[in-house]
Write a protein that holds these residues in place. Structure first.
Motif, PDB file in Angstrom:
ATOM      1  N   SER A 236      58.085 -20.437 -27.080  1.00 43.89           N
ATOM      2  CA  SER A 236      57.264 -19.583 -27.940  1.00 43.89           C
ATOM      3  C   SER A 236      57.960 -18.272 -28.292  1.00 43.89           C
ATOM      4  O   SER A 236      57.545 -17.577 -29.222  1.00 43.89           O
ATOM      5  CB  SER A 236      55.930 -19.280 -27.246  1.00 43.89           C
ATOM      6  N   GLU A 237      59.033 -17.931 -27.551  1.00 46.16           N
ATOM      7  CA  GLU A 237      59.723 -16.664 -27.788  1.00 46.16           C
ATOM      8  C   GLU A 237      61.010 -16.814 -28.588  1.00 46.16           C
ATOM      9  O   GLU A 237      61.668 -15.815 -28.905  1.00 46.16           O
ATOM     10  CB  GLU A 237      60.052 -16.005 -26.440  1.00 46.16           C
ATOM     11  N   LEU A 238      61.400 -18.043 -28.914  1.00 53.79           N
ATOM     12  CA  LEU A 238      62.681 -18.243 -29.586  1.00 53.79           C
ATOM     13  C   LEU A 238      62.748 -17.507 -30.928  1.00 53.79           C
ATOM     14  O   LEU A 238      63.738 -16.831 -31.237  1.00 53.79           O
ATOM     15  CB  LEU A 238      62.948 -19.731 -29.785  1.00 53.79           C
ATOM     16  N   ASP A 239      61.709 -17.618 -31.740  1.00 54.29           N
ATOM     17  CA  ASP A 239      61.731 -16.962 -33.057  1.00 54.29           C
ATOM     18  C   ASP A 239      61.755 -15.458 -32.892  1.00 54.29           C
ATOM     19  O   ASP A 239      62.452 -14.744 -33.639  1.00 54.29           O
ATOM     20  CB  ASP A 239      60.528 -17.390 -33.878  1.00 54.29           C
TER      21      ASP A 239
END
Length: 247
Positions: A236-239
């Motif tokens: 969920s934090e990649l972007d």
């Protein structure tokens, strides 16, 4: 089916003895466990010295290393081929929620999983565990279920069994990991020379333990069965991180 059995409580622990008795009646097993208690060892490997393997009078093999060492050494060095299943436990105490990060019991099973072998970690969820034979019967049932209905790919399961007589256990439930409150602060003391020493404090209570969690299943008298993943990527934090890098 050939099963490699290990733990983190040591080769002399009653939990691994109960597990070996139950599984050994039906399967070919090898027991390879640490020479002493290695609770909280997590997935550590011993890389700074060689390992030794010795055999106890009862036939169990024991290693001067961690639970991960035991499974890695047995599966890649002592056995002619990889086992069909790795089973770890039965741990003296629960491995639920955040415990799985630190647990040597879960780590032993994880090493089997990393080697491409289905693996299960079993724990008896009490600080004063009594009913190891009942937990061993639960372990046997799950192993037999895997034999009848094998996984299509290697799978890692974390199983906690309530500390109850076998006939009082209500059943088995799939459950997600709960979360604990943070552990208590370290406890300061003195050694006999008057020098300060510190003990790691006890684990906290459940912070997230509602319906559907392993904590809830155990509190209700059910066995909790949780499939685990070792991919630590925060998807969920990649972007957000990609945007941050480009800022």
């Amino acid at each position: 089916m050939r099963i490699l059995v290990s733990n983190d409580d040591g080769y002399f622990a009653p939990g691994i003895a109960a597990l070996a008795r139950a599984l050994g009646k039906h399967y070919e097993i090898m027991v390879c466990a640490p020479e002493r208690e290695r609770s909280g060892a997590s997935n550590s490997l011993t890389l700074d010295r060689p390992l030794t393997v010795r055999q106890a009078p009862g036939g169990f093999l024991y290693v001067n290393g961690t639970p991960t060492d035991c499974v890695h050494l047995a599966a890649t060095g002592l056995m002619d081929t990889l086992p069909d299943l790795v089973v770890s436990g039965i741990n003296h105490g629960a491995n639920m929620g955040d415990d799985t990060i630190y647990s040597g019991t879960v780590a032993a099973a994880t090493e089997g999983y990393l080697l491409g072998v289905p693996a299960i970690a079993f724990s008896l969820a009490s600080r004063n565990p009594e009913y190891f034979d009942g937990a061993a019967q639960i372990a046997l049932e799950l192993v037999q279920h895997i034999e009848r209905h094998p996984f299509t790919h290697p799978t890692l399961l974390n199983v906690n069994v309530p500390n109850l007589p076998y006939d009082q256990i209500k059943g088995k439930k799939m459950a997600r990991l709960g979360r604990r409150h943070k552990s208590s602060p370290v406890i300061k003391a003195q050694n006999p020379r008057g020098e300060p020493i510190w003990w790691v404090g006890p684990v906290g209570d459940a912070a997230v333990g509602g319906e559907g969690t392993d904590f809830h299943a155990i509190n209700e008298g059910y066995v909790s069965v949780t499939p685990l993943s070792i991919d630590l990527t925060a998807w969920s934090e990649l972007d957000a991180v990609a945007t941050w890098l480009c800022a």
